[in-house]
Each structure stands twice: as structure tokens, then as C-alpha cells.
Design a protein around this motif. Structure first.
Motif, PDB file in Angstrom:
ATOM      1  N   ARG A  71      60.243  43.562  18.713  1.00  0.00           N
ATOM      2  CA  ARG A  71      60.964  43.107  17.521  1.00  0.00           C
ATOM      3  C   ARG A  71      62.475  43.209  17.730  1.00  0.00           C
ATOM      4  N   LEU A  72      62.941  44.299  18.355  1.00  0.00           N
ATOM      5  CA  LEU A  72      64.377  44.473  18.588  1.00  0.00           C
ATOM      6  C   LEU A  72      64.943  43.376  19.488  1.00  0.00           C
ATOM      7  N   ALA A  73      64.118  42.866  20.408  1.00  0.00           N
ATOM      8  CA  ALA A  73      64.583  41.785  21.285  1.00  0.00           C
ATOM      9  C   ALA A  73      64.912  40.526  20.492  1.00  0.00           C
ATOM     10  N   ASP A  74      64.236  40.326  19.344  1.00  0.00           N
ATOM     11  CA  ASP A  74      64.520  39.177  18.492  1.00  0.00           C
ATOM     12  C   ASP A  74      65.707  39.420  17.570  1.00  0.00           C
ATOM     13  N   THR A  75      65.974  40.680  17.236  1.00  0.00           N
ATOM     14  CA  THR A  75      67.049  40.964  16.278  1.00  0.00           C
ATOM     15  C   THR A  75      68.330  41.443  16.944  1.00  0.00           C
ATOM     16  N   LYS A  76      68.221  42.127  18.083  1.00  0.00           N
ATOM     17  CA  LYS A  76      69.396  42.710  18.736  1.00  0.00           C
ATOM     18  C   LYS A  76      69.748  42.064  20.072  1.00  0.00           C
ATOM     19  N   GLY A  77      68.908  41.190  20.565  1.00  0.00           N
ATOM     20  CA  GLY A  77      69.232  40.489  21.798  1.00  0.00           C
ATOM     21  C   GLY A  77      68.338  40.866  22.959  1.00  0.00           C
ATOM     22  N   ARG A  78      68.118  39.898  23.852  1.00  0.00           N
ATOM     23  CA  ARG A  78      67.241  40.124  25.003  1.00  0.00           C
ATOM     24  C   ARG A  78      67.888  41.070  26.015  1.00  0.00           C
ATOM     25  N   LYS A  79      69.166  40.849  26.319  1.00  0.00           N
ATOM     26  CA  LYS A  79      69.831  41.630  27.353  1.00  0.00           C
ATOM     27  C   LYS A  79      69.907  43.113  26.984  1.00  0.00           C
ATOM     28  N   ASN A  80      70.211  43.435  25.726  1.00  0.00           N
ATOM     29  CA  ASN A  80      70.276  44.835  25.297  1.00  0.00           C
ATOM     30  C   ASN A  80      68.944  45.543  25.522  1.00  0.00           C
ATOM     31  N   GLN A 113      55.540  54.211  29.923  1.00  0.00           N
ATOM     32  CA  GLN A 113      54.701  53.134  29.420  1.00  0.00           C
ATOM     33  C   GLN A 113      55.323  52.460  28.198  1.00  0.00           C
ATOM     34  N   ILE A 114      56.099  53.191  27.406  1.00  0.00           N
ATOM     35  CA  ILE A 114      56.835  52.565  26.309  1.00  0.00           C
ATOM     36  C   ILE A 114      57.833  51.563  26.883  1.00  0.00           C
ATOM     37  N   GLY A 115      58.503  51.966  27.964  1.00  0.00           N
ATOM     38  CA  GLY A 115      59.435  51.061  28.626  1.00  0.00           C
ATOM     39  C   GLY A 115      58.746  49.824  29.162  1.00  0.00           C
ATOM     40  N   LEU A 116      57.600  50.018  29.820  1.00  0.00           N
ATOM     41  CA  LEU A 116      56.857  48.874  30.352  1.00  0.00           C
ATOM     42  C   LEU A 116      56.336  47.992  29.223  1.00  0.00           C
ATOM     43  N   GLY A 117      55.884  48.618  28.132  1.00  0.00           N
ATOM     44  CA  GLY A 117      55.367  47.856  26.995  1.00  0.00           C
ATOM     45  C   GLY A 117      56.425  46.944  26.392  1.00  0.00           C
ATOM     46  N   GLY A 118      57.669  47.419  26.323  1.00  0.00           N
ATOM     47  CA  GLY A 118      58.741  46.593  25.790  1.00  0.00           C
ATOM     48  C   GLY A 118      59.285  45.603  26.797  1.00  0.00           C
ATOM     49  N   GLU A 119      59.086  45.882  28.068  1.00  0.00           N
ATOM     50  CA  GLU A 119      59.619  45.022  29.131  1.00  0.00           C
ATOM     51  C   GLU A 119      59.000  43.628  29.128  1.00  0.00           C
ATOM     52  N   MET A 120      57.682  43.557  28.994  1.00  0.00           N
ATOM     53  CA  MET A 120      57.020  42.276  29.200  1.00  0.00           C
ATOM     54  C   MET A 120      57.348  41.242  28.130  1.00  0.00           C
ATOM     55  N   PRO A 121      57.266  41.548  26.818  1.00  0.00           N
ATOM     56  CA  PRO A 121      57.639  40.515  25.845  1.00  0.00           C
ATOM     57  C   PRO A 121      59.098  40.099  25.965  1.00  0.00           C
ATOM     58  N   THR A 122      59.973  41.059  26.292  1.00  0.00           N
ATOM     59  CA  THR A 122      61.394  40.731  26.442  1.00  0.00           C
ATOM     60  C   THR A 122      61.624  39.832  27.645  1.00  0.00           C
ATOM     61  N   LEU A 123      60.996  40.174  28.766  1.00  0.00           N
ATOM     62  CA  LEU A 123      61.185  39.391  29.984  1.00  0.00           C
ATOM     63  C   LEU A 123      60.618  37.982  29.846  1.00  0.00           C
ATOM     64  N   LEU A 124      59.405  37.867  29.314  1.00  0.00           N
ATOM     65  CA  LEU A 124      58.791  36.548  29.149  1.00  0.00           C
ATOM     66  C   LEU A 124      59.634  35.676  28.215  1.00  0.00           C
ATOM     67  N   THR A 125      60.109  36.268  27.131  1.00  0.00           N
ATOM     68  CA  THR A 125      60.955  35.547  26.188  1.00  0.00           C
ATOM     69  C   THR A 125      62.224  35.045  26.868  1.00  0.00           C
ATOM     70  N   TYR A 126      62.874  35.924  27.597  1.00  0.00           N
ATOM     71  CA  TYR A 126      64.140  35.589  28.247  1.00  0.00           C
ATOM     72  C   TYR A 126      63.956  34.485  29.289  1.00  0.00           C
ATOM     73  N   LEU A 127      62.943  34.618  30.127  1.00  0.00           N
ATOM     74  CA  LEU A 127      62.714  33.610  31.157  1.00  0.00           C
ATOM     75  C   LEU A 127      62.413  32.243  30.548  1.00  0.00           C
ATOM     76  N   GLY A 341      56.286  37.651  18.225  1.00  0.00           N
ATOM     77  CA  GLY A 341      54.968  37.020  18.296  1.00  0.00           C
ATOM     78  C   GLY A 341      54.161  37.521  19.474  1.00  0.00           C
ATOM     79  N   ILE A 342      54.827  37.652  20.622  1.00  0.00           N
ATOM     80  CA  ILE A 342      54.153  38.207  21.798  1.00  0.00           C
ATOM     81  C   ILE A 342      53.681  39.622  21.505  1.00  0.00           C
ATOM     82  N   ALA A 343      54.553  40.430  20.877  1.00  0.00           N
ATOM     83  CA  ALA A 343      54.214  41.822  20.586  1.00  0.00           C
ATOM     84  C   ALA A 343      53.031  41.932  19.625  1.00  0.00           C
ATOM     85  N   ILE A 344      53.036  41.124  18.551  1.00  0.00           N
ATOM     86  CA  ILE A 344      51.935  41.166  17.584  1.00  0.00           C
ATOM     87  C   ILE A 344      50.619  40.771  18.244  1.00  0.00           C
ATOM     88  N   SER A 345      50.669  39.775  19.116  1.00  0.00           N
ATOM     89  CA  SER A 345      49.455  39.321  19.802  1.00  0.00           C
ATOM     90  C   SER A 345      48.879  40.397  20.709  1.00  0.00           C
TER      91      SER A 345
END
Length: 404
Positions: A71-80, A113-127, A341-345
Motif C-alpha cells: 500500500r505504501l508503494a502506491d501512496t509514498k512512491g516506488r523508489k522509497n 521475510q517482511i522485506g521480501l514480502g514488500g519487495e515483490m509487489p513494489t518491484l513488479l509495479t515499478y518494472l 492490488g497485487i498485495a490484496i491478491s
């Protein structure tokens, strides 16, 4: 919008090459960190009856990372969020590799694992937002497939662990991760913020998205993730050790070899046949392979060569399924809801993952096999429904996909 058109239809520029290289490298680190829970079970201070808590850290950490950082990737930015996830799994891995206490180990695993969990939706979104349409699916599949190479390396380290002391194994792993994560931090500070996100943030990021309008997409991705997340390495890590208990590390290597090769095969066929048909081929193929595994278990369960062949083929289709999923995950949601959306799924699949660690613990081999077939069937059904009612995404702009 001219800038967006240059991203969508222009050649790869130096920043996009930097994004591809840094993303691929980060997925290698992702795989190495993902292998840590399995590797940590070989350490002498870890009681065997506590293994369940080690493996439970994976779905719990993934759920937290997906929902919060997604969710933060959508509100605060992908790079952050790239910086945050890197710091989280870097810190968590450091704690794991210097720990000599089970509780400290679990804390480190959970943070990583929290880091890895947040990594994938952010990375897929950014790419999906920063790579030209011509290369989008290829880059999504190629970069995420590098994670399998990382897990494969972790499996080889585990296989060779008998040649090293536990302290040496942990030391070399630690040095490798410190060097890799330090380099990745430099890369991530250099890459630009998503242009699509910057354009949308003032206009739409604060707007509410009606979930009911996206229910079919969420159902579809949830079903695919249930199939891939809950069957990942199930043959290699659970059923295989039942049948061939002294070959666990070899089974992990064979499976991840199939996954790694499957990723590169996916690159050559997905754009030719389209994401809709590729999803059906991948998930129904995995379903059919599992039927053959059941036949093998009934008639030739002690034949190692046949099991290894089926394990390898299962790895191929496991990666085909993963490739189909990551090609669709980030592109079928609008920009202001993409990472969310990725996170909810992923929420329900990883809750089921956590629950399955307990309810499937008493399964015998046949029950595991039937369970595996059911999971593949869930993904297969969803892929057929998407083929009939879903959107073909190959060679289309993100805005056009979300307007269909």
C-alpha cells in the motif's frame, strides 16, 4: 503524456538498463535470502521440533510486507519502498546469520521475510511502469526468474555444507549478502522514481478505488497465487524427502534447476502465444503433471530416476505458472491501485500457506499429492475463466488494459 509514450514505445535508455540490471541483481539477493529459512534448519542450535516456526515466518512476514509496503508503494512512491525493503531484508539476514539463539533467529527471519514480502509487489509495479511495452513481459519474467537462481545457489551451498563447518557456511553467506546489499543500495539510490506514479500522485493517488469493480481481477490473481505459492517446491521439500529422505538437497537443486530453465523457456514463448493462452497452458500443464506424479507414486514410487524426471518437469511448469502470473499481476490494475492490488491478491494465499503448515503436517504422501492436484486445479480453473473473460495484455499500454 509524451514522456509516457517515450517509455512505452521508445528504445531502452540508460536508466531503463540500470533498472533491469539492478532488478535482476536484487532478485538474486531475494533468492539467497529466501533460502535462509531452509538452510537455517541445518544449524545445530535449531531444535527439530521448532522447524514449523521457521517455515511459519515465511507466510507471516510475506503477509505483513505485502499489505503494509504494498500500500505504501502506491501512496509514498516506488523508489522509497525499494530502499525500505532492501534495509529490511538486509537487517533481517544479518540478524539470522549472526544469531546463536533460536528466538533471535526467528526475529531475523521475520524481518527479512517482511522485506521480501514488500519487495515483490513494489518491484513488479515499478518494472511494469518503467519498461517499454515491447520488452515488458520479457523483463518481468527474466528478472523474477533470477530469484530461482539465487535459491538454486542456496541449495548448492546447503548441498556442499558437509565440506564446511556451520560457522564457515554462515560467514561466507554473510560476506556475500553484505557485499551484494551494499551494491544494491547504490543502484537503488540511482534509479529514478516511476514516472507514471509521479504523474498520477497529484491527480489520483488520493482517490478511492472501488474494490467491487476489480473483484474478478483479484479473484483471478488470488487463484493463481494459491496455486503457485502453496505448491512451490512441495514435491521437492515435502513429498520428495518422504520418499528419498537422504536426498533432500539434491531434490531441491533438481527442482530449482527446472524452475530456472523454465523461466528462460517462458521468455521465448509468452509473446508468441499471448498471456491468456500461456496462463492456461501453464496451470493446466501443472495440473496434468501432478496426475502423472500420482500414477508414478501408485506404480513406481521407489524409482528415483522417474521421480527426478517428474520433479524437473514440475519445476518447469511451476516456473511457467510463475511467469504467467508475474506478467499479469502488475498490469491489470490502475496506477493508483497497482501495488495495493497485487498485495490484496496475495493476502488469502499466504494465510492459507500459514494454515497449511499446520493442517497439512499430518498428511501422508498420497494426501499431499491430492492436495497438490487441488491447488493446481484452482489455478487451472481461474486461468480458463480469464481466457474467456479476461484481457490480453501483450503489446498494450497499461492505460488501455485498464480501460477494457
Amino acid at each position: 503524456m509524451n514522456e509516457i509514450n517515450r517509455i512505452d514505445y521508445g528504445p531502452l535508455n540508460k536508466y531503463q538498463w540500470l533498472i533491469i540490471i539492478s532488478s535482476s541483481f536484487s532478485m538474486l539477493i531475494y533468492g539467497l535470502v529466501l533460502a535462509l529459512p531452509s538452510i537455517s534448519t541445518t544449524w545445530s542450535f535449531v531444535p527439530q521440533n521448532y522447524y514449523v516456526y521457521i517455515f511459519l515466518s515465511i507466510p507471516i512476514g510475506t503477509i505483513i510486507g505485502n499489505i503494509v509496503i504494498g500500500r505504501l508503494a502506491d501512496t509514498k512512491g516506488r523508489k522509497n519502498m525499494f530502499i525500505l525493503t532492501l534495509l529490511l531484508y538486509g537487517l533481517g539476514s544479518l540478524i539470522v546469520l549472526v544469531s546463536n539463539n533460536f528466538l533471535v533467529l526467528i526475529l531475523g527471519l521475520l524481518i527479512s521475510q517482511i522485506g521480501l514480502g514488500g519487495e515483490m509487489p513494489t518491484l513488479l509495479t515499478y518494472l511494469s511502469e518503467m519498461i517499454p511495452i515491447k520488452y515488458r513481459e520479457i523483463v518481468l519474467i527474466f528478472t523474477t526468474n533470477i530469484a530461482n537462481v539465487g535459491v538454486l545457489i542456496g541449495g548448492i551451498i546447503s548441498l556442499k555444507a558437509g565440506l564446511l563447518s556451520i560457522e564457515q557456511e554462515r560467514f561466507y553467506y554473510l560476506i556475500s549478502l553484505i557485499a551484494s546489499i551494499s551494491l544494491m543500495l547504490v543502484f537503488r539510490l540511482m534509479v529514478p522514481e516511476s514516472l507514471r506514479w509521479e504523474i498520477k500522485k497529484k491527480k489520483e493517488i488520493g482517490k478511492r478505488v472501488k474494490i467491487e469493480q476489480l473483484w474478478f481481477k483479484i479473484y483471478f490473481l488470488t487463484s493463481l497465487i494459491i496455486a503457485t505459492a502453496l505448491t512451490y517446491a512441495l514435491l521437492a521439500l515435502t513429498i520428495g524427502p518422504y520418499l528419498f529422505p537422504k536426498l533432500t538437497s539434491i531434490l531441491l537443486v533438481i527442482y530449482n534447476l527446472g524452475e530456472s530453465i523454465g523461466g528462460f523457456i517462458s521468455l521465448g514463448i509468452i509473446k508468441r502465444i499471448g498471456t491468456k493462452f500461456f496462463a492456461v497452458f501453464s496451470y493446466m500443464g501443472g495440473f496434468i503433471v501432478m496426475i502423472f506424479v500420482v500414477i508414478d507414486y501408485i506404480f513406481a514410487k521407489n524409482v528415483l530416476q522417474l521421480f527426478l524426471a517428474l520433479l524437473f518437469i514440475n519445476g518447469l511448469f511451476g516456473e511457467f505458472a510463475w511467469a504467467a502470473r508475474v506478467s499479469l499481476e502488475p498490469v491489470i490494475f490502475p496506477t493508483n491501485f497497482r501495488s495495493t492490488g497485487i498485495a490484496i491478491s496475495r493476502l488469502l494465499p499466504y494465510i492459507l500457506y500459514a494454515a497449511s503448515i499446520f493442517y497439512a503436517a499430518s498428511f501422508d504422501v498420497m494426501q499431499y499429492l491430492i492436495y497438490n492436484i487441488i491447488l493446481w486445479g484452482i489455478g487451472g480453473l481461474a486461468s480458463i475463466l480469464w481466457y474467456v473473460y479476461g484481457v490480453e495484455t501483450i503489446n498494450k499500454k497499461l492505460e488501455d488494459i485498464n480501460n477494457e
